[in-house]
Design an enzyme around this catalytic site. Structure first.
Site, PDB file in Angstrom:
ATOM      1  N   GLU A 135     -16.880  44.267 -40.872  1.00  0.00           N
ATOM      2  CA  GLU A 135     -17.721  44.677 -39.745  1.00  0.00           C
ATOM      3  C   GLU A 135     -18.381  43.406 -39.216  1.00  0.00           C
ATOM      4  O   GLU A 135     -19.371  42.923 -39.774  1.00  0.00           O
ATOM      5  CB  GLU A 135     -18.782  45.671 -40.233  1.00  0.00           C
ATOM      6  CG  GLU A 135     -18.192  46.959 -40.801  1.00  0.00           C
ATOM      7  CD  GLU A 135     -17.866  47.977 -39.706  1.00  0.00           C
ATOM      8  OE1 GLU A 135     -18.578  48.000 -38.684  1.00  0.00           O
ATOM      9  OE2 GLU A 135     -16.891  48.734 -39.869  1.00  0.00           O
ATOM     10  N   CYS A 169     -25.884  44.267 -34.298  1.00  0.00           N
ATOM     11  CA  CYS A 169     -24.502  43.836 -34.048  1.00  0.00           C
ATOM     12  C   CYS A 169     -23.925  44.443 -32.777  1.00  0.00           C
ATOM     13  O   CYS A 169     -23.027  43.865 -32.165  1.00  0.00           O
ATOM     14  CB  CYS A 169     -23.614  44.147 -35.241  1.00  0.00           C
ATOM     15  SG  CYS A 169     -23.686  45.867 -35.756  1.00  0.00           S
TER      16      CYS A 169
END
Lengths: 488, 499
Positions: free
Chosen positions: B210, B244
């Site tokens: 990720e 993010c």
């Protein structure tokens, strides 16, 4: 080498042009592939015979039929596979569109193997084309006739820039692996699998690795030995044992070992006749290097049947070894040849322990009339896939994912699974700009009050879900109606 | 370092004992996790505040609420997720059981990140436990208070051998990565992602990465700017831009740039805790501010930076090179949606992509002509909160996905299972040598005919299969062959069959 860089660059430019994306284009390419397989059947069979001594009918069933079936399935199902997949929504997203969009990844690299040189390149290629990608195909140089044929045929039927073929050996493959791809599917052995993944890591390229291992085959005392041994014989000696999911070795009680040997011998006679070497259905080892490797495994072993070999023609007779020691060479690496060791175990517990002490295999086989025992073996072991009371067959069910676990591989393909492997599952949430008042809870300044409402919405939703669902639906309907009435 | 090797070895031994496999055990551990989150809420919030200056309500909604929701969902759904999944069969396997079995992988490694230090460790942990694995947890050392708290709390609530926590920095992480795992989930940046994958390659360990990227945010002229900017402001400046999937930069027409700035300013002023708003002009002040935020992006703990907007940003400037991960919002002007799409496609695939427009067609066009991990149209961040949507990147923004059922599947092995019996061996004759053209023709017929399917034919075929099986049972060997012939003869007649 410059050529390789150029070919990949062209494939990427062709992908970026967008022409591989439409369903019509993809199906048109798949239809062309189908035409190719049908029109060039003779040439394909000739190449397979030259590479592996595969007889016509054998080669047809193993390599061509499967490809035609996969093509037909893919062309039929592609519209439904490629359609956006709506997902269940929660209270917050009630009014929105939420779905998974299947999108091409970009440029895919497929590295084939030599044991089923045609199907192991075609099957992934079908999935990669279906998913809308450009595809660089690298057939195994060991099966050189099929590799050359693939290199000649694909450009005659498919878009040349989108689906180039690169031939060559280790240097060419190494060069290819320095290029950047959006997915790599490699079929082969664990040693090279690690090299492929390490190269992919440099570009953060996801990989599907179809590797191998020693596929155990446990025969319970409670089973029909004649049928069992016929099925095992078929799976073991087809393609001269050179199948990634062939039963590698047998585990059985010492009391049935000789019966197992007798039954396999009887089946071998049925299948190949007295003189195996002259049977058109019995293949050869692919090359001298593998021939020597397999023959070397027989050293010091008790040969219950077979053992004959002829280096000139790379012939090794169907061979059975008995009372094999777990520590012997033949029990170390994947055999990938027509040598079947039998290791005796006194119970299914011992068999399970034996299997679990080793790397997870690509396939696992159990033969028993006792379904409970079968389920027990499944639940206490791990493997890529398994078939009970037969061998190889789980590979023939298109909706079962075909792949390994641990050292036998990662990822899977076949059928819809191929399509998904070569696609990016993109999460999509489409909202509108209305009713922003509903978002007040999340905006600063945050207060305990706002937090309590959020808590209620999030957690109450989960614990009384049926009531929550009903209320959400009601709320959603009310909101929608209000929006309609009050929108400017 | 020896300690790390020992911890991993113990976790593997604990997994091999088999105790993490039963559904009851998994749910019991998840319940314990839930108790932990509820009982230790104060301590968790205190650690988050110490690490990131996150206020109580903020920290609660961003880190604790999501975890509780994921726990509740997982405990409720686990029995159905873990159940074997039957698959459609073909003619050859009609009498068999064919299904996908979801099995634990073994020992999983979870490497957390510092920006949402609690949830980014907990969310994957929930999925890994639910899938029946042992889990080694490595929280980010940058958020040291939360890391220490996780290391203290997990052993108090969970099985200590199955779910150990390893704390430490780069040396400890490097050592961990030499160990063998059955899956690694890493949250962080692209560069370290490559290192993790390279280490995993040595053991053929599958990975879920990720990562990050520059998540673009395109604002169409045709949209409600006030609402769009309020939503963007929320997503951009939460956690000081250290999310993010925060909108990294804006793309919009030059004619609406100043309105966008005004609207964002107006939204920011509502935030009582905001300090000052700096709108920088091209030169000097921009550069000194960039130095500051660069530092802050790395250390992330002590600096309180004001929300910042940059206008008329050049695509080649430093702020447009790497992921900002801070409260700095560049606006790059583009003259059309085509230019925006081209701009986005010139760069690495981002983790998230945002489009604001009243025109749904335009939104769908942007989606179909770009790529990203995920997309939200007319809002930001929100695709993260729907657990039925897989959360993950593509290209340099990552590989694999998780959340909800996708976590469970990421941490499971999908094992193909086909259970046959030893009867009706006659039907296998076609595949055995000696091979003949006739046998091949039969196989061809059965394999390829499947694609001229009809539902009625399917039902009839099933019926025939049942009839044949019943007949076989009652009249064993005598009628066995006859029953087979009936089935095969019907096929021969070209009945519109299922397969």
């Amino acid at each position: 080498m410059e050529r390789i860089e150029k070919v990949v660059r062209q494939a990427r430019a062709a992908f970026n042009s967008g022409r591989s994306r439409s369903l019509e284009f993809r199906i048109q390419q798949l239809k062309a592939l189908e035409r190719m397989v049908k029109e060039k059947e003779k040439e394909i069979l000739a190449a397979l015979h030259a590479d592996l001594h595969k007889g016509g009918p054998n080669a047809y069933s193993h390599e061509i039929l499967g490809v035609l079936a996969e093509l037909a399935l893919t062309m039929e199902k592609l519209p439904s596979w490629a359609a956006p997949q709506p997902v269940k929504k929660n209270l917050m997203t009630m009014r929105d569109e939420a779905y998974i969009n299947f999108e091409p990844l970009g440029v895919v690299l497929i590295i084939g193997a030599w044991n089923y040189p045609f199907v192991l390149v075609m099957h992934p290629l079908i999935g990669a084309i279906a998913a809308g990608n450009a595809v660089v195909v690298k057939p195994s140089e060991v099966s050189e006739n099929t590799a050359q044929l693939v290199a000649d045929l694909l450009p005659q039927y498919l878009d040349r820039e989108l689906y180039p073929v690169v031939t060559g050996g280790a240097p060419e493959t190494t060069e290819l692996l320095t290029q950047r791809f959006d997915h790599i599917l490699y079929t082969g052995n664990s040693g090279v699998g690690k090299i492929v993944m390490a190269a992919a890591a440099k570009h953060l390229t996801p990989v599907t690795l179809e590797l191998g291992g020693k596929n155990p085959c446990y025969i319970d005392k409670d089973c029909d030995l004649a049928v069992t041994c016929r099925r095992i014989t078929w799976g073991k000696y087809t393609n001269c044992g050179q199948i990634c999911i062939a039963p590698d070795y047998i585990l059985c009680d010492p009391s049935i070992q000789s019966q197992v040997v007798e039954n396999i011998k009887a089946t071998l006679l049925e299948f190949y006749g007295e003189d195996v070497k002259s049977s058109p259905d019995y293949e050869r080892i692919v090359n001298k290097r593998h021939f020597k490797r397999v023959v070397g495994l027989l050293e010091g072993q008790k040969i219950a049947h077979g053992g004959e070999s002829d280096e000139a023609s790379c012939f090794i007779a169907p061979t059975i070894l008995t009372d094999v020691s777990p520590d012997s060479k033949v029990m170390e690496e994947e055999i990938f040849g027509p040598v079947l060791p039998i290791v005796t175990v006194k119970s299914v517990e011992e068999a399970i322990e034996f299997i679990n002490r080793r790397e997870k295999p690509l396939a696992l086989y159990v033969f028993s009339n006792n379904k409970k025992l079968i389920r027990r073996v499944i639940s206490e072991t791990s493997s890529g896939g398994m078939t009970a009371n037969d061998v190889l067959m789980h590979m023939m069910v298109p909706d079962l994912p075909f792949g390994g676990v641990g050292h036998s591989g990662m990822g899977a393909y076949h059928g819809r699974c191929s399509f998904e492997t070569f696609s990016h599952r993109r999460t999509c949430l489409i909202r509108d700009l209305k009713l922003d008042v509903l978002n007040k809870m999340r905006y600063p300044p945050l207060s305990q009050e706002r937090l309590d409402v959020t808590k209620f919405v999030f957690l109450k939703h989960c614990s009384d879900w049926r009531v929550g669902q009903f209320l959400s639906a009601l709320l959603g309907a009310v909101k929608a109606v209000m929006a309609k009435i009050f929108s400017p």
